[in-house]
Write a protein that holds these residues in place. Sequence first.
Motif, PDB file in Angstrom:
ATOM      1  N   THR A   1       9.416   1.750   0.061  1.00 34.97           N
ATOM      2  CA  THR A   1       8.491   0.396  -0.902  1.00 34.97           C
ATOM      3  C   THR A   1       9.250   0.781  -2.261  1.00 34.97           C
ATOM      4  OG1 THR A   1       5.937   1.835  -0.290  1.00 34.97           O
ATOM      5  CG2 THR A   1       6.444   0.904  -2.239  1.00 34.97           C
ATOM      6  N   ARG A   2      10.018   1.020  -2.834  1.00 37.33           N
ATOM      7  CA  ARG A   2      10.548   0.635  -3.373  1.00 37.33           C
ATOM      8  C   ARG A   2      11.177  -0.653  -3.887  1.00 37.33           C
ATOM      9  NH1 ARG A   2      12.016   1.339  -8.893  1.00 37.33           N
ATOM     10  NH2 ARG A   2      13.713   1.873  -9.684  1.00 37.33           N
TER      11      ARG A   2
ATOM     12  N   GLU B   1       9.956  -3.689  -3.144  1.00 37.81           N
ATOM     13  CA  GLU B   1       9.809  -4.320  -4.353  1.00 37.81           C
ATOM     14  C   GLU B   1      10.701  -4.584  -4.755  1.00 37.81           C
ATOM     15  OE1 GLU B   1       5.566  -1.244  -5.057  1.00 37.81           O
ATOM     16  OE2 GLU B   1       7.950  -0.734  -5.936  1.00 37.81           O
TER      17      GLU B   1
END
Length: 96
Positions: free
Chosen positions: A35-36, A39
């Motif tokens: 996820t990070r 992003e």
Amino acid sequence: KGPDRPVNPEQDRARVLAALACVDAVCLFGEERATRFLELAQPDVYVKGGDLTVDQIPLAERQAVAAGGGTILIMPLVPGRSTSAILGKLRTGTSA
């Protein structure tokens, strides 16, 4: 996935992917989920293996890809070419 996995170290797998002309960049990350990274990287395409469907990818990852304007692509599995199948052949001594 088991005590004999992964067969090839992470760095080796990354080098193979990075050598492909269609790959712009490869990034290793220590977190369990991407996820990070998603992003920050905002990839045009996020590719996952055919052992998953898009709905099985964590929602946060799907949302991160969508927020960056990217697309999720599921690559179909190639029968007999999985690491598990290859290891099975090595254990039993059968040919490919």
